[in-house]
Design a protein around this motif. Structure first.
Motif, PDB file in Angstrom:
ATOM      1  N   UNK A 163     -22.198 -51.779  55.069  1.00 17.06           N
ATOM      2  CA  UNK A 163     -21.029 -52.412  55.878  1.00 17.06           C
ATOM      3  C   UNK A 163     -20.326 -51.124  56.725  1.00 17.06           C
ATOM      4  N   UNK A 164     -19.923 -51.607  57.791  1.00 14.03           N
ATOM      5  CA  UNK A 164     -19.173 -50.697  58.778  1.00 14.03           C
ATOM      6  C   UNK A 164     -17.474 -50.563  58.196  1.00 14.03           C
ATOM      7  N   UNK A 165     -17.240 -51.274  57.591  1.00  9.27           N
ATOM      8  CA  UNK A 165     -15.742 -51.464  56.879  1.00  9.27           C
ATOM      9  C   UNK A 165     -15.738 -52.061  55.703  1.00  9.27           C
ATOM     10  N   UNK A 166     -15.136 -51.532  54.903  1.00  4.08           N
ATOM     11  CA  UNK A 166     -14.781 -52.287  53.645  1.00  4.08           C
ATOM     12  C   UNK A 166     -13.189 -52.386  53.485  1.00  4.08           C
ATOM     13  N   UNK A 167     -12.685 -53.666  52.943  1.00  8.35           N
ATOM     14  CA  UNK A 167     -11.346 -54.059  52.532  1.00  8.35           C
ATOM     15  C   UNK A 167     -11.402 -53.661  51.093  1.00  8.35           C
ATOM     16  N   UNK A 168     -10.826 -52.578  50.609  1.00 11.24           N
ATOM     17  CA  UNK A 168     -10.606 -52.305  49.497  1.00 11.24           C
ATOM     18  C   UNK A 168      -9.984 -53.279  48.443  1.00 11.24           C
ATOM     19  N   UNK A 169      -9.231 -54.038  49.110  1.00 11.32           N
ATOM     20  CA  UNK A 169      -8.202 -55.035  48.304  1.00 11.32           C
ATOM     21  C   UNK A 169      -9.312 -56.083  47.866  1.00 11.32           C
ATOM     22  N   UNK A 170     -10.316 -56.440  48.345  1.00  8.81           N
ATOM     23  CA  UNK A 170     -10.995 -57.586  48.086  1.00  8.81           C
ATOM     24  C   UNK A 170     -11.746 -57.336  46.739  1.00  8.81           C
ATOM     25  N   UNK A 171     -11.436 -58.376  45.857  1.00  4.86           N
ATOM     26  CA  UNK A 171     -12.159 -58.014  44.468  1.00  4.86           C
ATOM     27  C   UNK A 171     -13.456 -59.080  44.345  1.00  4.86           C
ATOM     28  N   UNK A 172     -13.772 -60.039  45.228  1.00  4.31           N
ATOM     29  CA  UNK A 172     -14.602 -60.766  45.074  1.00  4.31           C
ATOM     30  C   UNK A 172     -15.860 -60.348  46.093  1.00  4.31           C
ATOM     31  N   UNK A 173     -16.998 -60.152  45.604  1.00  5.23           N
ATOM     32  CA  UNK A 173     -17.921 -59.380  46.122  1.00  5.23           C
ATOM     33  C   UNK A 173     -18.504 -60.639  47.427  1.00  5.23           C
ATOM     34  N   UNK A 206     -14.609 -70.645  35.198  1.00 10.64           N
ATOM     35  CA  UNK A 206     -14.176 -70.499  36.432  1.00 10.64           C
ATOM     36  C   UNK A 206     -15.063 -71.278  37.312  1.00 10.64           C
ATOM     37  N   UNK A 207     -14.564 -71.163  38.713  1.00 13.28           N
ATOM     38  CA  UNK A 207     -15.330 -71.936  39.736  1.00 13.28           C
ATOM     39  C   UNK A 207     -15.546 -71.269  41.186  1.00 13.28           C
ATOM     40  N   UNK A 208     -16.469 -71.428  41.922  1.00 11.98           N
ATOM     41  CA  UNK A 208     -16.655 -70.564  43.157  1.00 11.98           C
ATOM     42  C   UNK A 208     -17.176 -71.037  44.159  1.00 11.98           C
ATOM     43  N   UNK A 209     -17.286 -71.001  45.499  1.00 15.48           N
ATOM     44  CA  UNK A 209     -18.081 -71.564  46.468  1.00 15.48           C
ATOM     45  C   UNK A 209     -18.205 -70.501  47.500  1.00 15.48           C
ATOM     46  N   UNK A 231     -12.927 -67.960  44.957  1.00 14.53           N
ATOM     47  CA  UNK A 231     -13.139 -67.783  43.376  1.00 14.53           C
ATOM     48  C   UNK A 231     -11.833 -68.083  42.699  1.00 14.53           C
ATOM     49  N   UNK A 232     -11.857 -68.919  41.700  1.00  5.52           N
ATOM     50  CA  UNK A 232     -10.695 -69.022  40.691  1.00  5.52           C
ATOM     51  C   UNK A 232     -10.640 -67.892  39.893  1.00  5.52           C
ATOM     52  N   UNK A 233     -11.932 -67.297  39.625  1.00  3.35           N
ATOM     53  CA  UNK A 233     -11.649 -65.795  38.751  1.00  3.35           C
ATOM     54  C   UNK A 233     -10.758 -64.959  39.476  1.00  3.35           C
ATOM     55  N   UNK A 234     -11.097 -64.508  40.639  1.00  2.00           N
ATOM     56  CA  UNK A 234     -10.434 -63.473  41.353  1.00  2.00           C
ATOM     57  C   UNK A 234      -9.126 -64.183  41.962  1.00  2.00           C
ATOM     58  N   UNK A 235      -8.863 -65.691  41.997  1.00  2.02           N
ATOM     59  CA  UNK A 235      -7.771 -66.261  42.659  1.00  2.02           C
ATOM     60  C   UNK A 235      -7.925 -65.843  44.133  1.00  2.02           C
ATOM     61  N   UNK A 236      -8.787 -65.790  44.636  1.00  2.84           N
ATOM     62  CA  UNK A 236      -9.242 -65.477  46.092  1.00  2.84           C
ATOM     63  C   UNK A 236      -9.808 -66.498  47.069  1.00  2.84           C
ATOM     64  N   UNK A 237      -9.298 -66.659  48.189  1.00  2.00           N
ATOM     65  CA  UNK A 237     -10.044 -67.520  49.171  1.00  2.00           C
ATOM     66  C   UNK A 237     -10.163 -66.894  50.432  1.00  2.00           C
ATOM     67  N   UNK A 238     -11.344 -66.547  51.133  1.00  2.72           N
ATOM     68  CA  UNK A 238     -11.258 -65.779  52.145  1.00  2.72           C
ATOM     69  C   UNK A 238     -12.454 -66.118  53.309  1.00  2.72           C
ATOM     70  N   UNK A 239     -12.524 -65.264  54.389  1.00  2.00           N
ATOM     71  CA  UNK A 239     -13.532 -65.649  55.553  1.00  2.00           C
ATOM     72  C   UNK A 239     -14.073 -64.367  55.639  1.00  2.00           C
TER      73      UNK A 239
END
Length: 250
Positions: free
Chosen positions: A53-63, A212-215, A236-244
């Motif tokens: 990756x050219x840039x990583x957001x370290x706050x993201x826990x979902x791969x 957990x559940x994820x998509x 991901x419900x495990x990481x409580x995160x939704x993103x793009x």
């Protein structure tokens, strides 16, 4: 033993496929596993070098990036919703056996499969799944030059867990489902891949487990300058995160 597994084993025995699978596992894994492992390592190193990756957001826990997905899945000991929904697809390299004229190998970063054709429309195979850390047996039925149905069972001995899987594919699409029979965290996973045209494709993957559940959904397009644009959404419900996600490869 579930009825599905009984039926699967009965088909193998009636077609004499159990002997074929045992022989393939015993002989070919002994004589050619080093070549298979070396090819898998070469693919892994090449993919990871090209997809940094050219840039990583370290706050993201979902791969979300491909190299993050690889590392996350290889670290895991048992499958869960997030790891199965975020599992990436990798190119497959086909190798023909030097010792068995009717045996071929499909090698990718996430697994190895040895297949033997019994006739023009029916084949059996054994496989090693690196991400799910399971070994399995499969049967495949071809209906014509473009459509085929594949079903199988996999087993992970260290945690005494299993997986039932089924897949239907054509030249332009692929539909699959998996049932994970883990005692502590059972679940289901389903996915759909569609090639819209020669430059555009769409993939979706959904997993619902006990814990957990994820998509994940991804839109891929090859642009006029031959660069690749990838747009996606995940949750991901495990990481409580939704993103793009968005990525351009050159």
């Amino acid at each position: 033993m579930p009825e599905e597994i009984d039926l699967f084993c009965d088909i193998l025995k009636r077609t004499n496929s159990d002997d074929v699978l045992l022989k393939a596992a015993e002989n070919s894994y002994e004589s050619e596993i080093k070549n298979v492992e070396e090819k898998a390592v070469d693919i892994a190193e090449g993919v990871l070098k090209k997809l940094k990756p050219t840039k990583k957001n370290e706050k993201h826990t979902t791969p979300t990036l491909i190299d993050e997905k690889v590392e996350d899945n290889l670290r895991k000991t048992t499958p869960d919703a997030t790891s199965t929904a975020m599992r990436p697809n990798f190119p497959v390299v086909e190798k023909t056996s030097k010792f068995f004229k009717d045996l071929k190998y499909d090698v990718s970063l996430d697994g190895v499969e040895a297949t033997r054709n019994l006739n023009n429309n029916f084949s059996v195979s054994t496989n090693l799944d690196v991400f799910d850390k399971m070994v399995g047996a499969n049967i495949e039925k071809k209906y014509n030059d473009y459509a085929k149905f594949k079903a199988g069972i996999e087993y992970e001995p260290f945690h005494n867990s299993g997986k039932l899987k089924a897949e239907y594919s054509t030249r332009m699409s692929n539909l699959y489902g998996n049932v994970y029979l883990n005692k502590d965290n059972p679940g289901v996973n389903a996915g759909y891949n569609k090639k819209i045209n020669k430059n555009t494709s769409l993939s979706t993957n959904v997993s619902v487990f006990k814990e957990d559940a994820a998509f994940a959904a991804t839109y891929n397009r090859v642009l006029k300058d031959k660069s690749e644009l990838s747009l996606g959404a995940y949750g991901s419900t495990k990481y409580k995160e939704i993103g793009v996600t968005a990525r351009i490869g050159f």
